[in-house]
Design an enzyme around this catalytic site. Structure first.
Site, PDB file in Angstrom:
ATOM      1  N   GLY A  75      -2.821 -18.133   7.661  1.00 36.03           N
ATOM      2  CA  GLY A  75      -2.860 -18.954   6.136  1.00 36.03           C
ATOM      3  C   GLY A  75      -1.676 -18.578   5.368  1.00 36.03           C
ATOM      4  O   GLY A  75      -0.894 -18.361   4.914  1.00 36.03           O
ATOM      5  N   ASP A  90       3.671 -14.512  15.872  1.00 36.22           N
ATOM      6  CA  ASP A  90       2.442 -14.317  15.871  1.00 36.22           C
ATOM      7  C   ASP A  90       1.724 -14.534  16.975  1.00 36.22           C
ATOM      8  O   ASP A  90       2.521 -15.512  17.757  1.00 36.22           O
ATOM      9  CB  ASP A  90       1.875 -15.916  15.389  1.00 36.22           C
ATOM     10  CG  ASP A  90       0.941 -16.035  14.357  1.00 36.22           C
ATOM     11  OD1 ASP A  90      -0.240 -15.095  13.545  1.00 36.22           O
ATOM     12  OD2 ASP A  90      -0.053 -15.957  15.588  1.00 36.22           O
ATOM     13  N   ASP A  91       0.646 -13.254  17.161  1.00 32.15           N
ATOM     14  CA  ASP A  91       0.384 -13.735  19.134  1.00 32.15           C
ATOM     15  C   ASP A  91      -0.265 -15.032  19.125  1.00 32.15           C
ATOM     16  O   ASP A  91      -0.728 -14.956  20.611  1.00 32.15           O
ATOM     17  CB  ASP A  91      -0.722 -12.358  18.607  1.00 32.15           C
ATOM     18  CG  ASP A  91      -0.497 -10.921  18.403  1.00 32.15           C
ATOM     19  OD1 ASP A  91       0.856 -11.141  18.853  1.00 32.15           O
ATOM     20  OD2 ASP A  91      -0.529  -9.993  18.122  1.00 32.15           O
ATOM     21  N   GLY A 119      -3.215 -10.952   5.285  1.00 33.70           N
ATOM     22  CA  GLY A 119      -3.191 -10.356   4.375  1.00 33.70           C
ATOM     23  C   GLY A 119      -4.241  -9.165   4.688  1.00 33.70           C
ATOM     24  O   GLY A 119      -4.833  -9.001   3.709  1.00 33.70           O
ATOM     25  N   HIS A 141      -0.555  -5.972 -19.163  1.00 25.16           N
ATOM     26  CA  HIS A 141       0.253  -4.828 -19.033  1.00 25.16           C
ATOM     27  C   HIS A 141      -0.211  -3.164 -19.231  1.00 25.16           C
ATOM     28  O   HIS A 141      -0.980  -3.646 -19.162  1.00 25.16           O
ATOM     29  CB  HIS A 141       1.007  -4.917 -20.888  1.00 25.16           C
ATOM     30  CG  HIS A 141      -0.280  -4.976 -21.903  1.00 25.16           C
ATOM     31  ND1 HIS A 141      -0.122  -3.654 -22.541  1.00 25.16           N
ATOM     32  CD2 HIS A 141      -1.145  -5.251 -22.932  1.00 25.16           C
ATOM     33  CE1 HIS A 141      -1.123  -3.794 -23.403  1.00 25.16           C
ATOM     34  NE2 HIS A 141      -1.586  -4.460 -23.859  1.00 25.16           N
TER      35      HIS A 141
END
Length: 170
Positions: free
Chosen positions: A12, A40-41, A68, A135
């Protein structure tokens, strides 16, 4: 001729990273990335597995980790750097980044995210869709500011931290 980007991980988050990369346009209005592929595996549409990364060193100008999980992302970005890959910063075309903000390599900024004045986003971070970094904030390396999270002015987020969706950090 555009750049070639190799994304580690086709799950994703990797798919979001791909769409962010494809949204980036050069000054002439053409896409910056001509080619975006996955390692990717488990994904059958990937051009190889993550352990194949070094085999693609001369074929791709840049590598980005689309995983992620913060510790795994840290490990894979370190490996990619040691192999000599360039690690970009990817910023979706709809995100707002203050001219005085600083973003380090391996960071992705997703659609509608805001990074305000004098903020620093360290290496390997995920700034998810709609996140707001006000900020004078510092986001530590390999952190994840999840969808809609707000980091209020003057806050420091520690390295490797995951802020949950909608969380407000003072």
């Amino acid at each position: 001729m555009g750049k070639r980007l190799l994304i580690l991980g086709a799950g994703g988050h990797g798919k979001v990273v791909r769409e962010v990369a494809l949204s980036i346009l050069g000054i002439d209005g053409t896409p910056v990335y001509e080619t975006v592929d996955f390692l990717d595996d488990e994904e059958e549409n990937a051009i190889g597995t993550i352990t194949d990364m070094e085999k693609f060193r001369n074929c791709y100008s840049e590598v980005f980790c689309g995983i992620g999980n913060n510790p795994i992302r840290k490990q894979l970005l370190k490996q990619a750097e040691e192999m000599g890959f360039s690690i970009p910063v990817l910023i979706h075309s709809s995100a707002y980044i203050s001219p005085s903000a600083a973003l380090e390599a391996g960071t992705v900024v997703e659609p509608k995210a805001i990074i305000n004045a004098n903020s620093i986003v360290r290496k390997g971070c995920i700034i998810s869709v709609g996140a707001i970094i006000d900020h004078d904030v510092e986001i530590g390396e390999f952190s994840h500011v999840n969808a809609g999270a707000i980091v209020k002015a003057g806050t420091r987020v520690e390295r490797g931290k995951k802020l949950e969706a909608g969380e407000v950090v003072f």
